[in-house]
Enzyme design. Structure first.
Site, PDB file in Angstrom:
ATOM      1  N   ASP A  56     -72.975 112.312  62.483  1.00 50.36           N
ATOM      2  CA  ASP A  56     -72.847 112.397  61.726  1.00 50.36           C
ATOM      3  C   ASP A  56     -72.918 111.914  60.800  1.00 50.36           C
ATOM      4  O   ASP A  56     -73.394 111.531  59.638  1.00 50.36           O
ATOM      5  CB  ASP A  56     -71.129 112.899  61.078  1.00 50.36           C
ATOM      6  N   LEU A 116     -75.999  96.637  72.230  1.00 48.07           N
ATOM      7  CA  LEU A 116     -75.702  96.928  71.111  1.00 48.07           C
ATOM      8  C   LEU A 116     -74.659  96.051  70.954  1.00 48.07           C
ATOM      9  O   LEU A 116     -73.110  96.297  71.007  1.00 48.07           O
ATOM     10  CB  LEU A 116     -75.299  98.370  70.344  1.00 48.07           C
ATOM     11  N   PHE A 156     -52.999 137.205  75.028  1.00 48.82           N
ATOM     12  CA  PHE A 156     -53.361 139.023  74.270  1.00 48.82           C
ATOM     13  C   PHE A 156     -53.872 139.389  73.858  1.00 48.82           C
ATOM     14  O   PHE A 156     -55.207 140.172  73.667  1.00 48.82           O
ATOM     15  CB  PHE A 156     -54.584 136.990  73.146  1.00 48.82           C
ATOM     16  N   GLU A 177     -49.567 143.114  67.447  1.00 48.31           N
ATOM     17  CA  GLU A 177     -50.507 142.975  66.666  1.00 48.31           C
ATOM     18  C   GLU A 177     -50.977 143.347  65.829  1.00 48.31           C
ATOM     19  O   GLU A 177     -52.039 142.771  65.180  1.00 48.31           O
ATOM     20  CB  GLU A 177     -50.469 144.473  67.935  1.00 48.31           C
TER      21      GLU A 177
HETATM   22  C1  LIG Z   1     -64.453 117.029  70.918  1.00 48.02           C
HETATM   23  C2  LIG Z   1     -65.708 115.938  70.360  1.00 48.02           C
HETATM   24  C3  LIG Z   1     -65.931 116.426  68.983  1.00 48.02           C
HETATM   25  C4  LIG Z   1     -66.234 115.958  68.237  1.00 48.02           C
HETATM   26  N1  LIG Z   1     -67.223 115.987  67.368  1.00 48.02           N
HETATM   27  C5  LIG Z   1     -68.167 115.415  66.606  1.00 48.02           C
HETATM   28  C6  LIG Z   1     -68.304 115.386  65.148  1.00 48.02           C
HETATM   29  O1  LIG Z   1     -67.954 116.584  64.362  1.00 48.02           O
HETATM   30  N2  LIG Z   1     -69.308 115.013  64.640  1.00 48.02           N
HETATM   31  C7  LIG Z   1     -70.261 113.562  65.241  1.00 48.02           C
HETATM   32  O2  LIG Z   1     -70.809 113.055  65.302  1.00 48.02           O
HETATM   33  N3  LIG Z   1     -69.915 113.905  66.655  1.00 48.02           N
HETATM   34  C8  LIG Z   1     -68.698 114.362  67.258  1.00 48.02           C
HETATM   35  N4  LIG Z   1     -68.319 114.481  68.887  1.00 48.02           N
HETATM   36  C9  LIG Z   1     -69.337 113.405  68.805  1.00 48.02           C
HETATM   37  C10 LIG Z   1     -69.004 111.481  69.513  1.00 48.02           C
HETATM   38  O3  LIG Z   1     -68.784 110.582  67.371  1.00 48.02           O
HETATM   39  C11 LIG Z   1     -69.388 110.863  70.261  1.00 48.02           C
HETATM   40  O4  LIG Z   1     -68.833 111.233  71.664  1.00 48.02           O
HETATM   41  C12 LIG Z   1     -69.009 109.338  70.165  1.00 48.02           C
HETATM   42  O5  LIG Z   1     -69.635 108.750  68.528  1.00 48.02           O
HETATM   43  C13 LIG Z   1     -69.405 108.843  71.540  1.00 48.02           C
HETATM   44  O6  LIG Z   1     -68.851 107.195  71.596  1.00 48.02           O
HETATM   45  P1  LIG Z   1     -68.016 106.723  72.601  1.00 48.02           P
HETATM   46  O7  LIG Z   1     -67.392 105.644  72.096  1.00 48.02           O
HETATM   47  O8  LIG Z   1     -66.836 107.709  73.590  1.00 48.02           O
HETATM   48  O9  LIG Z   1     -69.306 106.937  73.948  1.00 48.02           O
HETATM   49  P2  LIG Z   1     -69.447 106.529  75.292  1.00 48.02           P
HETATM   50  O10 LIG Z   1     -69.808 107.976  75.868  1.00 48.02           O
HETATM   51  O11 LIG Z   1     -68.670 105.713  75.666  1.00 48.02           O
HETATM   52  O12 LIG Z   1     -71.261 106.336  74.903  1.00 48.02           O
HETATM   53  C14 LIG Z   1     -72.025 106.228  75.043  1.00 48.02           C
HETATM   54  C15 LIG Z   1     -73.666 106.189  75.236  1.00 48.02           C
HETATM   55  O13 LIG Z   1     -73.387 105.089  74.255  1.00 48.02           O
HETATM   56  C16 LIG Z   1     -74.385 103.644  74.854  1.00 48.02           C
HETATM   57  N5  LIG Z   1     -73.626 103.370  74.077  1.00 48.02           N
HETATM   58  C17 LIG Z   1     -72.329 102.560  74.036  1.00 48.02           C
HETATM   59  N6  LIG Z   1     -71.941 101.495  73.577  1.00 48.02           N
HETATM   60  C18 LIG Z   1     -72.566 100.765  73.477  1.00 48.02           C
HETATM   61  C19 LIG Z   1     -73.333  99.233  73.620  1.00 48.02           C
HETATM   62  N7  LIG Z   1     -72.546  98.322  72.992  1.00 48.02           N
HETATM   63  N8  LIG Z   1     -74.564  98.802  73.704  1.00 48.02           N
HETATM   64  C20 LIG Z   1     -75.564  99.793  75.055  1.00 48.02           C
HETATM   65  N9  LIG Z   1     -74.925 101.034  74.844  1.00 48.02           N
HETATM   66  C21 LIG Z   1     -73.967 101.794  74.462  1.00 48.02           C
HETATM   67  C22 LIG Z   1     -73.441 103.986  76.149  1.00 48.02           C
HETATM   68  O14 LIG Z   1     -74.449 103.301  77.329  1.00 48.02           O
HETATM   69  C23 LIG Z   1     -73.841 105.814  76.702  1.00 48.02           C
HETATM   70  O15 LIG Z   1     -74.895 105.706  76.574  1.00 48.02           O
HETATM   71  C24 LIG Z   1     -67.953 114.155  69.225  1.00 48.02           C
HETATM   72  C25 LIG Z   1     -66.983 114.107  70.636  1.00 48.02           C
HETATM   73  C26 LIG Z   1     -66.727 115.542  71.242  1.00 48.02           C
HETATM   74  C27 LIG Z   1     -65.982 115.037  71.858  1.00 48.02           C
END
Ligand SMILES: Cc1cc2nc3c(=O)[nH]c(=O)nc-3n(C[C@H](O)[C@H](O)[C@H](O)COP(=O)(O)OP(=O)(O)OC[C@H]3O[C@@H](n4cnc5c(N)ncnc54)[C@H](O)[C@@H]3O)c2cc1C
Ligand code: FES
Ligand code: FES
Length: 1342
Positions: A374, A418, A810, A1274
């Site tokens: 997003d 990053l 259900f 139901e």
């Molecule tokens: C249930 C669920 C619902 C979601 N809903 C949405 C939604 O509605 N809209 C949407 O846009 N997204 C959605 N997401 C996706 C979510 O936004 C991304 O999974 C999240 O932003 C990733 O961030 P993280 O820190 O968890 O990444 P991580 O899983 O920790 O890392 C992701 C990747 O980024 C790389 N990385 C992280 N930090 C760095 C850095 N500093 N330098 C270099 N590489 C880096 C890592 O190497 C890895 O490859 C959803 C995810 C889930 C699980």
């Protein structure tokens, strides 16, 4: 780097030191399995597994971290299923057990959610509690906005959310009020709809709970943050921590330098921040990383730097922190500078749930470059730059299309990190906006999203810069660069818009077979968003320079603005218990669910919460990957050679016992659907079993034909058994007399049960006399007992099946459960060891089937005044590959299709189609939601043909007073008519209809719709009379306490609570003196399935009979000592050798149905009701909002109004999901795509109507039933179709205005895609269409 340091964190105030931590372990299994903490064993099973992928919130815990710079503790909610334990160093984890328990003190959140009736099956409750608790730790007096935001990531399949919101509201400062002036009116002003609410004579309903008695929230009572962790944080270790597991190494650098070193050494290792992208990829997509780098508290990654022309945001900031920073900045800076920030905030509001926003990092989000991100489309158009760093030094990379498409020249090198993102201010004459449309408003990945930016030359109105990018329409974010380039220099007018749309459609080309499907919808959204942007900018331009820019036509303005609504408001009206009733008699009172508090404290035990048995094994299934194929070979050697693997069962092992009833257990020679059980891997642990299952190699040879859809089944004459028919009156003659005849059809999609607790079972061989105990989450223990006995070739008396409670069922925990339980028991018996089998969400959805998709064809003959005189209906359901209950569903559909209408001449027939899909089965409503929708669609069409309103035609054809049904059962429809009249009156239907018409006339792009549907739901079992019997066992012990057991299963509906109410009334014994332990084949044999709305009815009559028999037996003793206590009477009975144990029995309601003759008495009684719903749709995006629903029900005399209201509203919301957003997708090869909450959307808190009013008719006599009550499990599902028809009404209004004739051909569910595509306009006409047959579509409609 020192290997194997200790992992130190706190759980519920207790220190945890893990010496041999496996980095692959997530917090959820860690908490739930046995661990020794400082010599004490802990198993915290309150935190539940619902999906394992962050999508349901059942596993929510609070994580607290101390920030040595700000000196503040940050508490945030997190999904334990995605939290690697190695990431917890130095944190304090709080689980539901940590905030309160019945053994110590329950927390106000736990108390209120239970006492406000916010728990049913209770499986989601610990997660809900922790989300609310965490919010209160940060905001002790939250606003309603904050509350609904906090619960956006928590799903509940039972309650319909209203009672949970009510519980939350008690923590708000002004809890009674919506706290907002939505549409200019506050709820206290008399209705959000700007119309008078209920009629003047309406008395306020009695309250379901009394707030005055609630424990106050006292923040000083909370667990303190461990001082040791603060000291640790103040003196951070300057050394990277390394945890080495069997397969994976986890490196946690604590300084930037160390981070760069680690990345240099392991360039391919991901940098895990929130693990919300890496975690699901590893879990669900088979990605494996031998090394993971996870920075810990590196301050450079958390930077928030306010610069001259923008903001620099650290890559390690969570999305929630980014949201907070931006919210602050937009308050302080002028609007023209904060266009990008406002647009980001708009996306962040709906992005995922609160848990994910708090875990996910900005850097992780950007770097993941998900196709549906997003934020990336917006960041890409906003001239953002990425600050990256490696041992080689710093550099900046533009966050542009090349970076997003991972072009090597524009990407980070593997050694780079990053560090931060620079997001510049917007400039004067620069406008930025963001758009998204998803299947559900919140916590759902976008189908298409977009970021758009335009910059004009000062004052001249010519485009200087234009950037448009889209998500969801390609493998990553796509920028429409060439289109934008061609529009530079053009004025901002309609010609430019038209050109822009055509250019964009040309440039962003989406093939017909694109993954995700919905191709035409996606194309339309691309241009619809463009149009919205055009209007938004035009409006601001006009504001900035009124002389220069033309006014927006009024009718266009409605394209702007969101439909989101956050303030929920409800009224509930039911009859209070009779004032003459004894105060201690609980019947008719809103008693809390017996397990409510235990649900809320996490102490309620579900199947998988049971402690491991010594030497327990785990069983997992290998399922077919082909829909119709011969099994050529199966190679088990690889799997068997893996450590921990004990055995693999195939059909050969089960030879001679490989089936029960209609179901085959393990596939023999060929497979008939994807997801069919082929073999079962048994290993020492779940992980080992799952790993081995992946190594089973099966070679298939596809067979023909492949039949997936109902249409294909009809074409191939592929049906189960012969058709069912019912005929009434003289249809052929009637057709000759009518004014008009119409023919039509409607398709209705299936539905996933989505019980929160997945299929779970534990089989324990007793080691003696071939006895087997089976603990299982099922609605039908007797059936499991029989299936297990059959597979073990032992009599039923050797197999005992026990069910304490079920986390939602259900209808989905009957036949498939028995198949899996039989195989599990077989394995347990073979190895003489306990075997546990717990399905993962994806497996559960793949294997177990759901509600039957339906095709309904109708031919109606009617008079011009709306009277339907002849009706011919054909029903086809998609039964899948085995019979299951498909034929019974067809029968029930035919018997119930008349709904509330008298069709004097009716002919209907139905067939269950045999297809290559997992077998579909019972689901709440059992054919009625489908049959009812088909009938109501026909009525709607008749109304349109007659030029009458649908409600008029409904009334004209409705049953009046005493009549007979098509199967010649007598019906008195007095209460049906009363429900209808009250619903029309309470909803101020006619006034609101006028208001809706006015709104629609004034708004071109938004339309409102209003619809009311009646309900006549027959309760009974059709011809399956024997299924209606029930038994109960009541013991009185010598201390005067009572133990009640009956054959019904507690699956959230509160049947055990009602049974104790019954026993309490009958025995005149306080409820606190009566206990109920669960259901077992050992105590009540041969009990019937719990389902069909009759569980409390029939078991209650058995409990009642048992109590009455007991009382009669004790009468001489009691009358001798009327002032005595139960202890005295029990002792006296014992002394006189009078048995204190009684079996009560109810032989079932008389029912029969003769299909040959087409008549019978298949049902005992009818539940009546009506629901009126109002919606608003956005014609440009297909989004809809549920504005208001009024439900009136005749439920007889309610035994427990709180539980009954819960059943009605829970079912209604489930029905609303069925008819609007719940969409199952299958590939053309028959593979189910939708296998978790991320792809399949059940209603969330954002979906419930802004206003919900439920009222029950005053009690009426229903002589045969338990205290004149009616079963309600139901019926409410069908009322969800009032939302379907309200949307239909709104779509019709849009089409009428656009000059489109005739009713739109709509099918269920009415998803955003269908709504948008039905509101045809210049944009839908503009998009390219693919020739059918010229491509292979991504999915097929089954
Ligand atoms: C249930 C669920 C619902 C979601 N809903 C949405 C939604 O509605 N809209 C949407 O846009 N997204 C959605 N997401 C996706 C979510 O936004 C991304 O999974 C999240 O932003 C990733 O961030 P993280 O820190 O968890 O990444 P991580 O899983 O920790 O890392 C992701 C990747 O980024 C790389 N990385 C992280 N930090 C760095 C850095 N500093 N330098 C270099 N590489 C880096 C890592 O190497 C890895 O490859 C959803 C995810 C889930 C699980
Ligand atoms: S189990 Fe963690 S979110 Fe569903
Ligand atoms: S109570 Fe929420 S899922 Fe059952």
């Amino acid at each position: 780097m020192d290997p194997a340091p200790e992992l130190l964190f706190y759980v519920n105030g207790r220190k945890v030191i893990e010496k041999n931590v496996d980095p692959e372990t997530m917090l959820l299994p860690y908490l739930r399995k046995n661990h020794i903490l400082f010599f004490a064993s802990i198993r915290l099973t309150g935190t539940k597994y619902g999906c394992g992928g962050g999508g349901c919130g059942a596993c929510t815990v609070m994580i607290s971290r101390y920030d040595p710079i700000t000196k503040r503790i940050r508490h945030h909610p997190a999904n334990a299923c995605l939290t690697p334990i190695c990431s917890l160093y130095g944190t304090a984890v709080t689980t539901v057990e940590g905030i309160g328990s019945t053994k110590t003190r329950i927390h106000p959140v736990q108390e209120r959610i239970a006492k406000c009736h916010g728990t049913q099956c209770g499986f989601c409750t610990p997660g809900m509690v922790m989300s609310i608790y965490t919010l209160l730790r940060n905001h002790p007096e939250p606003t309603l906005d904050q509350l609904t935001e906090a619960l956006g990531g928590n799903l509940c399949r039972c309650t319909g959310y209203r009672p949970i919101i009510d519980a939350c509201k008690t923590f708000c400062k002004t809890s009674g009020c919506c706290q907002g002036k939505e549409n200019g009116v506050c709820c206290l002003d008399g209705g959000i709809n700007e119309l008078p609410e209920l009629e003047a004579e309406d008395e306020t309903s009695p309250k379901l709970f009394s707030e005055e008695l609630f424990l106050p929230l006292d923040p000083t009572q909370e667990l303190i943050f461990p001082p040791e962790l603060m000291i640790m944080a103040e003196k951070p270790l300057q050394k990277t921590r390394v945890f080495g597991g069997e397969r994976m190494m986890w490196i946690s650098p604590v300084t930037l330098k160390e981070l760069l070193e680690a990345k240099f050494k392991y360039p391919q290792a991901p940098v895990v921040m929130g693990n919300t992208s890496v975690g699901p990829a590893m879990k669900f997509k088979g990605v494996f990383h031998p090394v993971i780098i996870s920075p810990d508290k590196i301050k450079e990654l958390s930077v928030i730097s306010h610069e001259l022309n923008g903001l620099t945001l650290g890559a390690g900031l969570s999305l929630a922190q980014v949201k907070d920073v931006l919210s602050d900045v937009v308050q302080k800076l002028p609007e023209e500078k904060t266009q990008t920030y406002r647009a980001l905030l708009r996306q962040l509001r709906t992005l995922a749930g609160s848990q994910i926003r708090n875990m996910a990092s900005l850097g992780g989000h950007i770097m993941s470059r998900h196709l549906d991100s997003d934020l990336n489309p917006l960041l890409a158009v906003s001239n953002c730059t990425l600050n990256v760093l490696s041992r080689e030094g710093k550099r900046q990379i533009p966050l542009n299309d090349q970076f997003l498409s991972k072009s090597p020249s524009a990407d980070l090198s593997p050694q780079e990190i990053l560090i931060s993102v620079y997001v510049p201010f917007s400039r004067k004459w620069e406008f930025v906006s963001a758009f998204r449309q998803a299947q559900r408003q919140q916590n759902a990945l976008a189908i298409v999203n977009s970021g758009m930016r335009v910059f004009f030359g000062e004052g001249d109105g010519l485009i200087r810069e234009l950037s448009i990018s889209y998500g969801g329409v390609g493998p990553t974010t796509i920028c429409a660069k060439n289109s934008c380039q061609k529009l530079i220099g053009r004025p901002w007018n309609e010609e430019m818009l038209d050109a822009a749309c055509r250019l964009v459609l040309d440039e962003v080309c989406l093939p017909g077979s694109a993954p995700g499907g919905k191709v035409e919808f996606k194309r339309t959204l691309m241009v619809s968003f463009l149009f919205k942007f055009y209007l938004e900018v035009s409006q601001i331009l006009k504001r900035m320079d009124p002389g220069h820019y033309p006014c927006l036509a009024n009718k266009y303005e409605s394209a702007l603005g969101d439909l989101h609504s956050r303030h929920h408001w409800s009224t509930l009206k039911y009859q209070n218990a009779d004032p003459k009733q004894l105060p201690q008699d609980p019947i008719g009172r809103p008693i809390m669910h017996l397990s409510g508090i235990k649900h809320a404290t996490g102490e309620a035990i579900y199947c998988d919460d049971m402690p491991a048995v010594d030497q327990e094994l785990f069983l997992t299934f290998v399922t077919s990957s082909r829909a119709h194929a011969k099994i050529m070979s199966m190679d088990l050697s690889g799997a068997l050679s893996l450590p921990g693997v004990v055995d693999i069962l195939t059909a050969e092992h089960l030879h001679g016992v490989n089936s029960f009833s209609t179901e085959t257990f393990l596939a023999v020679d060929k497979v008939l659907c994807v997801g069919q059980l082929v073999c079962a891997v048994i290993a020492d642990s779940e992980i080992q079993a799952k790993r081995a299952a992946k190594e089973v190699k099966i070679v298939y040879q596809d067979l023909m034909p492949l039949i997936l859809t109902i249409e294909e089944a009809i074409q191939h004459d592929s049906f189960f058994e012969t058709e069912r028919k019912l005929e009434y009156g003289n249809v052929d003659e009637a057709f000759k007399e009518v004014d008009q005849i119409l023919e039509g059809e409607i398709h209705m999609g299936g539905q996933e049960h989505f019980y929160m607790e997945t299929q779970s079972m534990l089989a324990i061989p007793k080691g003696e006399d071939q006895e087997m105990d089976v603990y299982v989450s099922t609605q039908f223990p007797r059936y499991i007992q029989e299936a297990v006995a059959s597979v073990l070739k032992v009599p039923a008396n050797k197999v005992m099946c026990h069910v304490r409670r079920v986390g939602g069922a259900f209808g989905g925990k009957v036949l498939k459960t028995s198949t899996m339980a039989a195989i599990t028991a077989f394995a347990a018996n073979k190895h003489g060891r306990a075997v546990r089998c717990i399905l993962e969400r994806g497996e559960d959805m793949l294997i177990t089937g759901g509600r039957h998709p339906y095709l309904g064809k109708y031919k109606a003959g009617f008079m011009n005044d709306g009277r339907i005189l002849a009706l011919e209906v054909e029903h086809y359901n998609n039964g899948g590959s085995s019979l299951d209950e498909s034929l019974w569903v067809i029968e029930m559909g035919l018997l119930k299709l008349d709904n509330a209408y008298k069709f004097p001449n009716l002919r209907c027939r139905g067939r269950a189609c045999k297809t290559n899909l997992p077998s579909n089965t019972a689901l709440r409503g059992f054919g009625f939601p489908q049959a009812g929708l088909i009938t109501e669609s026909c009525i709607t069409e008749v109304a349109a043909r007659c030029g009458l309103s649908p409600e008029r035609v409904r009334v004209i054809n409705m049953y009046k007073e005493v009549d007979e049904t098509p199967y010649k059962q007598e019906i008195n429809a007095k209460n049906l008519n009363q429900c209808w009249r009250e619903c029309m009156a309470k909803s101020s239907y006619s006034m609101r209809k006028t208001a809706v018409e006015k709104f629609n006339a004034e708004n071109y792009w938004k339309k409102k719709g209003l619809a009311v549907v009646p309900l006549k739901f027959p309760v009974g079992l059709g011809s399956a009379f024997a299924f209606g019997q029930a038994a109960a066992l009541v013991h009185i012990y010598l201390d005067g306490s009572a133990l009640v057991t009956h054959g019904g299963i507690e699956m959230g509906q509160g049947v055990h609570t009602k049974m104790i109410q019954v026993a309490s009334r009958e025995l005149k014994m306080p409820m606190s003196n009566i206990h109920l332990r669960g259901t077992s084949t050992e105590t009540v044999p041969n009990a019937n399935v719990s389902g069909g709305s009759m569980v409390a009815d029939i078991n209650g009559l058995a409990v009642k009979e048992a109590c009455q028999t007991l009382l009669k037996r004790l009468e001489p003793i009691i009358s001798k000592n009327p002032q005595g206590t139960w202890k005295d009477w029990a002792q006296a009975a014992f002394d006189q050798s009078i048995s204190l144990s009684v079996i009560g029995y109810f032989r079932g309601y008389e029912s029969d149905m003769n299909w040959e003759k087409g008549e019978g008495h298949p049902f005992e009684y009818f539940v009546y009701g009506a629901a009126c719903s109002e919606v608003e749709i956005d014609c440009l995006t297909g989004e809809h909002k549920n504005i208001r629903t009024d439900i009136v029900m005749d439920i007889g005399y309610s035994i427990n109004p709180a539980l009954d209201i819960g059943q009605v509203e829970g079912a209604f919301i489930q029905g609303m999901g069925l008819y609007t957003i719940e969409e199952l997708n299958y590939s053309p090869q028959g593979i189910l795509y939708t296998r978790g909450p991320d792809q399949y959307k059940i209603p969330a808190i954002c979906d419930i109507p802004t206003e919900l009013h439920i009222s029950f008719l005053p009690p009426s006599e229903n002589s045969n039933t338990l205290y004149s009550s009616k079963g309600l499990g139901e019926s409410g599902v069908f009322l969800g179709c009032s939302v379907f028809f309200a949307i239909h009404d709104a779509v019709c209004a849009a089409r009428q205005e656009r000059g489109l004739s005739g009713l739109p051909k709509l099918s269920s569910p009415l998803t955003p895609e269908k709504i948008r595509m039905a509101c045809e306009d210049k944009f839908t006409k503009m998009i390219p269409r693919d020739e059918p047959g010229s491509y292979v579509p991504w999915n097929v409609r089954i």
